[in-house]
Scaffold this active site. Structure first.
Site, PDB file in Angstrom:
ATOM      1  N   ASN A   9       0.581 -12.006  -2.965  1.00 11.00           N
ATOM      2  CA  ASN A   9       1.237 -12.988  -3.384  1.00 11.00           C
ATOM      3  C   ASN A   9       1.082 -13.153  -4.517  1.00 11.00           C
ATOM      4  O   ASN A   9      -0.068 -13.828  -4.974  1.00 11.00           O
ATOM      5  CB  ASN A   9       0.880 -14.220  -2.535  1.00 11.00           C
ATOM      6  CG  ASN A   9       1.514 -15.714  -3.039  1.00 11.00           C
ATOM      7  OD1 ASN A   9       2.420 -15.645  -3.661  1.00 11.00           O
ATOM      8  ND2 ASN A   9       0.747 -16.609  -2.506  1.00 11.00           N
ATOM      9  N   TRP A  10       2.058 -12.992  -5.628  1.00 13.65           N
ATOM     10  CA  TRP A  10       1.993 -12.918  -7.164  1.00 13.65           C
ATOM     11  C   TRP A  10       1.986 -14.406  -7.712  1.00 13.65           C
ATOM     12  O   TRP A  10       2.045 -14.637  -8.854  1.00 13.65           O
ATOM     13  CB  TRP A  10       2.769 -11.876  -7.591  1.00 13.65           C
ATOM     14  CG  TRP A  10       2.401 -10.593  -7.566  1.00 13.65           C
ATOM     15  CD1 TRP A  10       1.119  -9.907  -7.119  1.00 13.65           C
ATOM     16  CD2 TRP A  10       3.033  -9.340  -7.897  1.00 13.65           C
ATOM     17  NE1 TRP A  10       0.911  -8.661  -7.158  1.00 13.65           N
ATOM     18  CE2 TRP A  10       2.325  -8.350  -7.668  1.00 13.65           C
ATOM     19  CE3 TRP A  10       4.321  -9.047  -8.605  1.00 13.65           C
ATOM     20  CZ2 TRP A  10       2.417  -7.068  -8.323  1.00 13.65           C
ATOM     21  CZ3 TRP A  10       4.788  -7.762  -8.928  1.00 13.65           C
ATOM     22  CH2 TRP A  10       3.991  -6.740  -8.694  1.00 13.65           C
ATOM     23  N   LYS A  11       2.387 -15.379  -6.688  1.00 14.40           N
ATOM     24  CA  LYS A  11       2.688 -16.722  -7.127  1.00 14.40           C
ATOM     25  C   LYS A  11       3.754 -16.541  -8.372  1.00 14.40           C
ATOM     26  O   LYS A  11       4.707 -15.859  -8.503  1.00 14.40           O
ATOM     27  CB  LYS A  11       1.453 -17.299  -7.460  1.00 14.40           C
ATOM     28  CG  LYS A  11       0.559 -17.125  -6.416  1.00 14.40           C
ATOM     29  CD  LYS A  11      -0.695 -18.291  -6.620  1.00 14.40           C
ATOM     30  CE  LYS A  11      -1.750 -17.812  -5.394  1.00 14.40           C
ATOM     31  NZ  LYS A  11      -2.558 -19.129  -5.145  1.00 14.40           N
ATOM     32  N   HIS A  95       3.792 -21.790   2.274  1.00 14.38           N
ATOM     33  CA  HIS A  95       2.313 -21.656   1.566  1.00 14.38           C
ATOM     34  C   HIS A  95       2.128 -23.029   1.164  1.00 14.38           C
ATOM     35  O   HIS A  95       2.728 -23.871   0.909  1.00 14.38           O
ATOM     36  CB  HIS A  95       2.593 -20.639   0.064  1.00 14.38           C
ATOM     37  CG  HIS A  95       1.174 -20.314  -0.355  1.00 14.38           C
ATOM     38  ND1 HIS A  95       0.884 -21.277  -1.022  1.00 14.38           N
ATOM     39  CD2 HIS A  95       0.563 -19.328  -0.417  1.00 14.38           C
ATOM     40  CE1 HIS A  95      -0.141 -20.542  -1.852  1.00 14.38           C
ATOM     41  NE2 HIS A  95      -0.398 -19.500  -1.059  1.00 14.38           N
ATOM     42  N   GLU A  97       1.006 -24.119  -1.462  1.00 14.77           N
ATOM     43  CA  GLU A  97       1.592 -24.559  -2.763  1.00 14.77           C
ATOM     44  C   GLU A  97       2.851 -25.288  -2.611  1.00 14.77           C
ATOM     45  O   GLU A  97       3.219 -26.249  -3.163  1.00 14.77           O
ATOM     46  CB  GLU A  97       1.490 -23.610  -3.716  1.00 14.77           C
ATOM     47  CG  GLU A  97      -0.067 -23.301  -4.175  1.00 14.77           C
ATOM     48  CD  GLU A  97      -0.330 -21.956  -4.682  1.00 14.77           C
ATOM     49  OE1 GLU A  97       0.745 -21.302  -4.983  1.00 14.77           O
ATOM     50  OE2 GLU A  97      -1.616 -21.513  -4.748  1.00 14.77           O
ATOM     51  N   GLU A 167      -4.844 -19.946   5.684  1.00 17.05           N
ATOM     52  CA  GLU A 167      -5.130 -19.888   4.456  1.00 17.05           C
ATOM     53  C   GLU A 167      -5.933 -21.239   4.069  1.00 17.05           C
ATOM     54  O   GLU A 167      -5.193 -22.176   4.111  1.00 17.05           O
ATOM     55  CB  GLU A 167      -4.001 -19.535   3.442  1.00 17.05           C
ATOM     56  CG  GLU A 167      -3.382 -18.222   3.424  1.00 17.05           C
ATOM     57  CD  GLU A 167      -2.722 -17.966   2.216  1.00 17.05           C
ATOM     58  OE1 GLU A 167      -3.032 -17.017   1.798  1.00 17.05           O
ATOM     59  OE2 GLU A 167      -1.980 -18.765   1.619  1.00 17.05           O
ATOM     60  N   GLY A 173      -7.516 -19.442  -4.672  1.00 19.10           N
ATOM     61  CA  GLY A 173      -7.781 -19.605  -5.817  1.00 19.10           C
ATOM     62  C   GLY A 173      -9.186 -20.235  -6.529  1.00 19.10           C
ATOM     63  O   GLY A 173      -9.058 -20.236  -7.532  1.00 19.10           O
ATOM     64  N   SER A 212      -8.876 -16.401  -1.565  1.00 17.73           N
ATOM     65  CA  SER A 212     -10.098 -15.840  -2.498  1.00 17.73           C
ATOM     66  C   SER A 212     -10.572 -14.386  -2.027  1.00 17.73           C
ATOM     67  O   SER A 212     -11.724 -14.109  -1.782  1.00 17.73           O
ATOM     68  CB  SER A 212     -11.220 -16.458  -2.767  1.00 17.73           C
ATOM     69  OG  SER A 212     -10.614 -17.560  -3.698  1.00 17.73           O
ATOM     70  N   GLY A 233      -3.933 -13.431  -3.354  1.00 18.02           N
ATOM     71  CA  GLY A 233      -3.248 -13.908  -4.554  1.00 18.02           C
ATOM     72  C   GLY A 233      -3.782 -13.193  -5.918  1.00 18.02           C
ATOM     73  O   GLY A 233      -3.545 -12.297  -6.387  1.00 18.02           O
ATOM     74  N   GLY A 234      -5.004 -13.988  -6.371  1.00 17.82           N
ATOM     75  CA  GLY A 234      -5.466 -13.321  -7.946  1.00 17.82           C
ATOM     76  C   GLY A 234      -5.522 -11.897  -7.641  1.00 17.82           C
ATOM     77  O   GLY A 234      -5.369 -11.223  -8.727  1.00 17.82           O
TER      78      GLY A 234
END
Ligand code: PEP
Length: 263
Positions: A9-11, A95, A97, A167, A173, A212, A233-234
């Site tokens: 997930n590159w956001k 998600h 967010e 999640e 994150g 994470s 993500g990251g």
């Protein structure tokens, strides 16, 4: 047998050009990963370019959001048909967010999931509790309600294709990961909840962990019986780091790769 699914997930990261550069570095690193599903979800603006870069590879394309509406006066929205035409096989919906920053409700997520299935795409439906909810002992109440509400419109005959991502919001994150045991406990709960809704199909539904996930913790997470993949993500922004995650090691995976795990 559930085939592991590792998704990036590159956001709101990477331009179309940066996405193509990622593909050039990443594809050679994962070309032998034939026993897992590998998915990359770039921003909408990079979908077309990444679709070309991934053509003929073992890496599938995903979107990170979608409108439940087929077309019309919905400024700024993107439909399932538009995603399908670009070659998307999956879309992330719900998600945290989207839920917390953009006010998306379980009912809205449910409509998106239904629209995706209707167009032949697979939804990756995210659920997860906040730190406050966990500390108040409400994790299963919150996640259970999200499962019930967000999956309310999934057609029973398609349920086994569904992907759910657990999640915990406090782990996204933050560098703070749920321990494998904590994650497994909620995954087992989610599977039971899915069984209540979809019966035996729950055995086939893949449940990803997200929060994470890194090269140094993926192995112990993937060793848990109900963790069938990761939403990353990251660490997915770096080709080498995400490739290491794709090549997770441990009891859940044979060295030469595997085609699934007993359910
Ligand atoms: C995510 O964005 O879904 C996520 C899990 O992010 P991170 O891996 O950075 O915690």
């Amino acid at each position: 047998m559930r085939r592991p699914i590792l998704a990036a997930n590159w956001k709101m990261h990477k331009t179309a050009g940066e996405a193509a550069d990622f593909a050039a570095a990443f594809l050679p690193l994962v070309k032998d990963a034939d026993a897992v599903d590998v998915v990359v979800a770039p921003p909408f603006t990079a979908l077309d370019r990444l679709a070309s870069a991934l053509a003929g590879s073992n890496v599938a394309l995903a979107a990170k959001n979608v409108s439940p509406e087929p077309q019309g006066a919905f400024t700024g929205e993107v439909s399932v048909g538009m995603l399908a035409e670009l070659g998307c096989r999956y879309a992330i919906v719900g998600h945290s967010e989207r839920r917390t920053l953009f006010g998306e409700t379980d009912g809205f997520v449910a409509r998106k999931a239904a629209a995706l299935f209707a167009a032949g795409l697979v939804p990756i439906v995210c659920v997860g509790e906040s730190l406050e909810e966990r500390e108040a002992g409400r994790t299963t109440a919150v996640v259970g309600a999200q499962i019930d509400g967000s999956l309310a419109e999934v057609p029973a005959e398609r349920a086994s294709a569904l992907v759910v991502a657990y999640e915990p919001i406090w782990a996204i994150g933050t560098g703070r990961t749920a321990t494998p045991e904590m994650a497994q406990e909620v995954h087992a709960f989610v599977r039971e909840r899915l069984r209540g809704r979809f019966g035996d199909a729950a055995r086939d539904i893949r449940i990803q962990y997200g929060g994470s996930v890194k090269p140094d913790n993926v192995d112990s997470l993937m060793a848990q019986p109900d963790i069938d993949g990761a939403l990353v993500g990251g660490a997915s922004l770096d080709p080498a780091a995400f490739a290491r995650i794709v090549h997770f090691e441990g009891p859940g995976r044979e060295p030469s790769g595997r085609s699934g795990r007993p359910s």
